[in-house]
Design an enzyme around this catalytic site. Structure first.
Site, PDB file in Angstrom:
ATOM      1  CB  CYS A  98       4.762   2.001 -16.188  1.00 26.34           C
ATOM      2  SG  CYS A  98       5.953   1.101 -15.171  1.00 26.34           S
ATOM      3  CB  CYS A 156      10.877   8.536  28.028  1.00 24.13           C
ATOM      4  SG  CYS A 156       9.846   9.920  27.570  1.00 24.13           S
TER       5      CYS A 156
HETATM    6  S1  SF4 Z   1       9.133  -3.929 -16.042  1.00 21.64           S
HETATM    7 FE1  SF4 Z   1       7.825  -2.993 -14.496  1.00 21.64          FE
HETATM    8  S2  SF4 Z   1       8.613  -0.935 -14.251  1.00 21.64           S
HETATM    9 FE2  SF4 Z   1       9.452  -1.723 -16.131  1.00 21.64          FE
HETATM   10  S3  SF4 Z   1       8.059  -1.045 -17.748  1.00 21.64           S
HETATM   11 FE3  SF4 Z   1       7.396  -3.071 -17.146  1.00 21.64          FE
HETATM   12  S4  SF4 Z   1       5.884  -2.729 -15.548  1.00 21.64           S
HETATM   13 FE4  SF4 Z   1       6.980  -0.798 -15.779  1.00 21.64          FE
END
Ligand code: SF4
Ligand SMILES: Cc1cc2nc3c(=O)[nH]c(=O)nc-3n(C[C@H](O)[C@H](O)[C@H](O)COP(=O)(O)O)c2cc1C
Ligand code: SF4
Length: 427
Positions: free
Chosen positions: A344, A134
């Protein structure tokens, strides 16, 4: 069907899932409900001279929409009378003779240890856990981590407990030390049958930026508390492996710290824990989480051909080594599965700003307007960052490449002159 029966340092239970010594194991009614829900054992909330707690006493870190990824408390040991605790331990053992009831203890003098150990065993304890961990409140009174940080004191009190006890003795170690090994060895030298780790990590969880007081706030003041919950698992795993990998340390370990599901539990067992204990996740979600833990462990064992827990406990220990033993000529590069990529660009940003600037938007590379980034494999150092940020499972894989170099560790390079591959990304 795999056998989940557990024997941790001579303490037996129907499965390896134990409640850690904490609020979920504070009373007979709770422990009995936990056993009904499926928990195999419980380490009773630490007994000693009952204390007065403060209000409030818990704090938590929320991160990115997830509540309480880390938890902190300034609670002390039991505030209930020893008579009531012992009566409830007795009743619990009578109702659940096959479940493990381990009694956690923290007192000061040799006489007090002798007395409380006898009373715990008379009440039916299957094992004792000496709370040398503790990190607040009790250490100022010469107990808890004040003992766990001093190997000689740890060894001395452990040897008293082992002398007075007729049931196995676990020593619960504090993580608030620079190296846990001397402390594990001190418990072993004192005759402990096993150790449990980790207790909570000394911490300030947050600061109230309007009142200018750290949290949790008690009126206008606060103090350091003990950090636990999901966020501490990596620290706990390392301390566990530090002990189990050492040739000198030979006694069993009950693993604790950030366990939230069966997968976490398996990781602890693979690094050598023969039982696991859970506190924070039960406080947040209730006893019922053990159902998924049992089912998940069962299926994991069946799918890997493990019939008993002994077969998996410690299986990953030989693979934990020093940096100097890693093969510097082992090389991977990132590959994107174009069919899975959602475009993305998170990997592009991460690699450009946080790694080696070798994932590019496709139009920059070949004029093609597709959103699937392009990896410059001649520059990729295989660091993993893009895979970590990619939101699509298995979209980025780290693929080993044959660079023509035989394995060579740093240690071999220094002692035997083995050649290392040319560095990438170091220009
Ligand atoms: S590899 Fe993964 S992080 Fe890169 S653009 Fe494609 S989905 Fe997005
Ligand atoms: C509110 C609270 C009270 C605790 N009380 C005790 C205690 O009385 N004795 C003890 O050995 N550990 C105590 N702990 C530590 C837990 O048993 C456990 O070691 C730690 O929380 C790490 O596990 P976790 O990440 O699953 O919470 C307490 C933890 C919390 C959060
Ligand atoms: S593994 Fe590292 S260096 Fe290679 S592409 Fe991914 S982030 Fe960039």
């Amino acid at each position: 069907m795999p056998d989940l029966t557990t024997n941790c340092a001579g303490i037996r239970s129907p499965n390896p899932f134990w409640l850690a010594s904490a609020p979920p194991a504070n009373s007979g009614g709770q422990v009995q409900r936990a056993f009904d829900a499926g928990w195999g054992g419980a380490v009773w909330k630490t007994l000693g001279q009952p204390i007065q707690n403060v209000s409030s006493r818990f704090g938590a870190i929320n991160y990115s929409g997830t509540r309480a990824i880390g938890f902190n408390n300034i609670e002390l040991i039991t505030d209930r009378s020893l008579e009531v605790n012992f009566r409830e331990i007795y009743e619990t053992k009578k109702k659940f003779p096959k479940h493990a009831v381990v009694v956690s203890l923290m007192v000061e003098t040799q006489e007090e240890w002798k007395d409380i150990i006898k009373r715990s065993i008379d009440a039916g304890a299957d094992g004792l856990e000496l709370n040398f961990g503790c990190p607040h409140g009790m250490c100022e009174r010469g107990m808890g981590s004040a003992v766990g940080q001093e190997p000689l004191v740890n060894e001395r009190i452990t040897s008293w407990a082992v002398e007075y006890s007729t049931v196995p003795v676990l020593v619960k170690l504090t993580p608030n030390v620079s190296d846990v090994l001397p402390h594990g060895l001190a418990a072993q030298k004192g005759g402990a049958h096993g150790v449990s780790l980790i207790n909570t990590i000394k911490s300030i969880i947050a600061v109230d930026i309007d009142r200018f007081v750290p949290e949790p706030r008690v009126g206008s003041l606060s103090t350091n508390g003990g950090y636990c919950g999901a966020a501490v698992k990596p620290i706990a795993l390392h301390m566990l492996a530090r002990l189990t990998r050492s040739g000198e340390f030979k006694i069993p370990v009950s693993g604790i710290g950030g366990i939230t599901n069966w997968r976490d539990a398996v990781e602890f067992m693979l690094l050598g824990a023969s039982s696991v204990q859970v506190c924070t996740e039960v406080m947040l979600k209730g006893y019922r989480i053990v159902e998924d833990m049992i089912e998940g462990l069962d299926e994991y064992m069946a799918s890997h051909g493990f019939d008993t827990l002994d077969q998996l406990v410690g299986k990953a220990v030989p693979a934990f080594s020093e940096w100097g033993d890693l093969d510097l000529n082992y090389e991977t590069i990132a590959k994107i599965d174009a069919k899975k990529c959602i475009g993305c660009q998170l990997c592009v940003v991460a690699c450009h700003d946080g790694a080696h600037q070798c994932i590019h938007q496709s139009k920059e590379t070949n004029g093609d307007a597709t959103r699937v980034p392009v990896i410059d494999e001649s520059e990729c150092v295989g660091c993993n960052l893009c895979k970590i940020v990619c939101p699509v499972p298995d979209c980025i894989s780290m693929v080993p490449v044959d660079n023509g170099f035989a394995p060579a560790t740093w240690n071999q390079h220094v002692t035997e002159g083995l050649p290392l591959r040319p560095k990438k990304g170091a220009h």
